[in-house]
Scaffold this motif. Structure first.
Motif, PDB file in Angstrom:
ATOM      1  N   VAL A  21       0.829  -1.209   0.000  1.00 49.93           N
ATOM      2  CA  VAL A  21       0.000   0.000   0.000  1.00 49.93           C
ATOM      3  C   VAL A  21       0.863   1.259   0.000  1.00 49.93           C
ATOM      4  O   VAL A  21       0.638   2.187  -0.790  1.00 49.93           O
ATOM      5  CB  VAL A  21      -0.961   0.002   1.206  1.00 49.93           C
ATOM      6  N   PHE A  22       1.873   1.291   0.855  1.00 52.31           N
ATOM      7  CA  PHE A  22       2.675   2.510   0.951  1.00 52.31           C
ATOM      8  C   PHE A  22       3.620   2.691  -0.229  1.00 52.31           C
ATOM      9  O   PHE A  22       3.951   3.826  -0.570  1.00 52.31           O
ATOM     10  CB  PHE A  22       3.423   2.563   2.281  1.00 52.31           C
ATOM     11  N   LEU A  25       1.440   4.325  -2.761  1.00 52.58           N
ATOM     12  CA  LEU A  25       1.112   5.722  -2.448  1.00 52.58           C
ATOM     13  C   LEU A  25       2.195   6.699  -2.903  1.00 52.58           C
ATOM     14  O   LEU A  25       1.925   7.883  -3.045  1.00 52.58           O
ATOM     15  CB  LEU A  25       0.899   5.890  -0.946  1.00 52.58           C
ATOM     16  N   HIS A  26       3.404   6.209  -3.119  1.00 55.79           N
ATOM     17  CA  HIS A  26       4.480   7.101  -3.563  1.00 55.79           C
ATOM     18  C   HIS A  26       4.163   7.663  -4.939  1.00 55.79           C
ATOM     19  O   HIS A  26       3.559   7.008  -5.783  1.00 55.79           O
ATOM     20  CB  HIS A  26       5.811   6.351  -3.613  1.00 55.79           C
ATOM     21  N   SER A  27       4.612   8.886  -5.132  1.00 58.25           N
ATOM     22  CA  SER A  27       4.367   9.530  -6.420  1.00 58.25           C
ATOM     23  C   SER A  27       5.486   9.197  -7.393  1.00 58.25           C
ATOM     24  O   SER A  27       6.635   9.053  -7.021  1.00 58.25           O
ATOM     25  CB  SER A  27       4.294  11.046  -6.248  1.00 58.25           C
ATOM     26  N   GLY A  32       1.232  10.734  -8.349  1.00 52.39           N
ATOM     27  CA  GLY A  32       0.864   9.757  -7.350  1.00 52.39           C
ATOM     28  C   GLY A  32      -0.275  10.225  -6.466  1.00 52.39           C
ATOM     29  O   GLY A  32      -0.732  11.371  -6.523  1.00 52.39           O
ATOM     30  N   VAL A  33      -0.720   9.318  -5.633  1.00 51.97           N
ATOM     31  CA  VAL A  33      -1.791   9.624  -4.704  1.00 51.97           C
ATOM     32  C   VAL A  33      -1.328  10.666  -3.701  1.00 51.97           C
ATOM     33  O   VAL A  33      -2.104  11.531  -3.294  1.00 51.97           O
ATOM     34  CB  VAL A  33      -2.249   8.330  -3.991  1.00 51.97           C
ATOM     35  N   SER A  34      -0.054  10.617  -3.317  1.00 51.91           N
ATOM     36  CA  SER A  34       0.449  11.598  -2.356  1.00 51.91           C
ATOM     37  C   SER A  34       0.399  13.013  -2.924  1.00 51.91           C
ATOM     38  O   SER A  34       0.178  13.971  -2.189  1.00 51.91           O
ATOM     39  CB  SER A  34       1.869  11.261  -1.930  1.00 51.91           C
ATOM     40  N   ILE A  37      -3.202  14.190  -2.587  1.00 53.17           N
ATOM     41  CA  ILE A  37      -3.481  14.559  -1.203  1.00 53.17           C
ATOM     42  C   ILE A  37      -2.803  15.878  -0.874  1.00 53.17           C
ATOM     43  O   ILE A  37      -3.397  16.759  -0.269  1.00 53.17           O
ATOM     44  CB  ILE A  37      -3.009  13.444  -0.249  1.00 53.17           C
ATOM     45  N   GLU A  52       5.957  13.256   1.301  1.00 47.43           N
ATOM     46  CA  GLU A  52       6.851  12.271   0.702  1.00 47.43           C
ATOM     47  C   GLU A  52       7.867  11.739   1.715  1.00 47.43           C
ATOM     48  O   GLU A  52       8.152  10.546   1.734  1.00 47.43           O
ATOM     49  CB  GLU A  52       7.586  12.859  -0.503  1.00 47.43           C
ATOM     50  N   LEU A  55       6.007   9.377   3.946  1.00 44.56           N
ATOM     51  CA  LEU A  55       5.750   8.132   3.228  1.00 44.56           C
ATOM     52  C   LEU A  55       7.014   7.288   3.121  1.00 44.56           C
ATOM     53  O   LEU A  55       6.962   6.060   3.246  1.00 44.56           O
ATOM     54  CB  LEU A  55       5.198   8.416   1.828  1.00 44.56           C
ATOM     55  N   THR A  59       7.290   3.605   4.756  1.00 41.72           N
ATOM     56  CA  THR A  59       7.622   2.499   3.859  1.00 41.72           C
ATOM     57  C   THR A  59       8.854   1.755   4.347  1.00 41.72           C
ATOM     58  O   THR A  59       8.890   0.516   4.332  1.00 41.72           O
ATOM     59  CB  THR A  59       7.848   3.029   2.429  1.00 41.72           C
TER      60      THR A  59
END
Length: 84
Positions: A21-22, A25-27, A32-34, A37, A52, A55, A59
């Motif tokens: 998942v993490f 989430l990284h761009s 990316g999703v981050s 957000i 970042e 994250l 991670t």
């Protein structure tokens, strides 16, 4: 099954799913999703850097827990020692 085996397997599975998942989430190249957000929470570039970095830390923690639980499984239960 041994309670220790169950506990280590649960930690291993949760850390594996969390790691996936993490990492997702990284761009990558700002898509990316981050970034989504960060753009909704902050209008400056500094917010993205903070997200970042957090994250990255999370991670790395999940990766370390995953590797340690895998090593624990390998040391505690070598091949062929888990009976049904």
């Amino acid at each position: 099954m041994n309670p220790l085996l169950i506990l280590v397997l649960i930690v291993w599975a949760v850390s594996g799913v969390g790691l996936i998942v993490f990492v997702l989430l990284h761009s990558g190249k700002g898509t990316g999703v981050s970034d989504m957000i960060a753009s909704s929470l902050y209008s400056t570039q500094t917010g993205t850097n903070i997200i970042e970095k957090n994250l990255d830390r999370i991670t790395i923690i999940f990766a370390i827990v995953f590797m340690l639980s895998l090593l624990a499984l390998m040391l505690l239960y070598p091949q062929g020692t888990i009976s049904r």
